[in-house]
Design an enzyme around this catalytic site. Structure first.
Site, short mmCIF file in Angstrom:
data_model
loop_
_atom_site.label_atom_id
_atom_site.label_comp_id
_atom_site.label_asym_id
_atom_site.label_seq_id
_atom_site.Cartn_x
_atom_site.Cartn_y
_atom_site.Cartn_z
N CYS A 96 0.83 -1.21 0.00
CA CYS A 96 0.00 0.00 0.00
C CYS A 96 0.86 1.25 0.00
O CYS A 96 0.35 2.35 -0.18
CB CYS A 96 -0.96 0.02 1.19
N CYS A 114 -2.99 -3.00 9.39
CA CYS A 114 -2.49 -1.64 9.59
C CYS A 114 -1.83 -1.49 10.96
O CYS A 114 -1.04 -0.57 11.17
CB CYS A 114 -3.61 -0.63 9.46
#
Ligand code: FES
Length: 146
Positions: free
Chosen positions: A37, A106
Site C-alpha cells: 500500500c 495496519c
C-alpha cells in the site's frame, strides 16, 4: 459521519492523534514501510534511564495507521525499553477496541516502527549488532491483503 465498523477509540485517535511530530536528534529512529500500500511510518524516541522518555511519530498512512501510531506512542511512553519491545500489534488493536478485519494489518506498522526505533538505540549503545536490528515483519502480512 458513518463509522464503517471503526470503534470510537479508533475514530478518536484518528481525529485527535497524540504525539505527532519529529524529535530532533532522537536516541532511536524507526522507519517501516509497506511495499503493497506504500504506507510509511516513522517513530522517534528519546531514552532516559532505560525508559522511553519521549516519543513521536509521523506517518503517511491510512486512518487506521494514524490511530494505531497514536495509540502505540501512548502505550510506549514511560515504559522501559524491554516492556515496549513486548507491545504487539494485537495489544495495540485491543487497546483501540479492535479494528475492522480488513484493517488489522495496519496495526503492524506502529508496533514494528516502535521496535525498530528501540533496536536502533540498542545498536547505538552496542547492546545488539546491526544485523539483529532488522524489522521483524510480524507474520509477514501486507497492507492490501483481505
Ligand atoms: Fe496500509 Fe492501513 S497501513 S492501508
Amino acid at each position: 459521519m458513518a463509522q464503517i465498523g471503526y470503534s470510537k477509540k479508533v475514530m478518536e485517535h484518528f481525529m485527535n492523534p497524540r504525539n505527532v511530530g519529529v524529535i530532533e536528534n532522537p536516541d532511536g529512529y524507526g522507519k517501516v514501510g509497506n511495499p503493497v500500500c506504500g504506507d510509511l511510518m516513522e517513530i522517534f524516541i528519546k531514552v532516559k534511564d532505560d525508559r522511553i522518555d519521549d516519543i513521536k511519530f509521523r506517518t503517511f498512512g491510512c486512518g487506521s495507521a494514524i490511530a494505531v501510531s497514536s495509540m502505540v506512542t501512548e502505550m510506549a511512553k514511560g515504559k522501559t525499553l524491554d516492556e515496549a519491545m513486548k507491545i504487539t500489534r494485537k495489544d495495540v488493536a485491543d487497546e483501540l477496541e479492535g479494528l475492522p478485519p480488513q484493517k488489522m494489518h495496519c496495526s503492524n506498522l506502529g508496533a514494528d516502527a516502535l521496535h525498530v526505533a528501540i533496536k536502533d538505540y540498542w545498536v547505538k549503545i552496542g547492546k545488539i549488532k546491526p544485523e539483529e536490528a532488522k524489522a521483524e515483519g510480524e507474520e509477514g502480512e501486507a497492507c492490501g491483503t483481505e
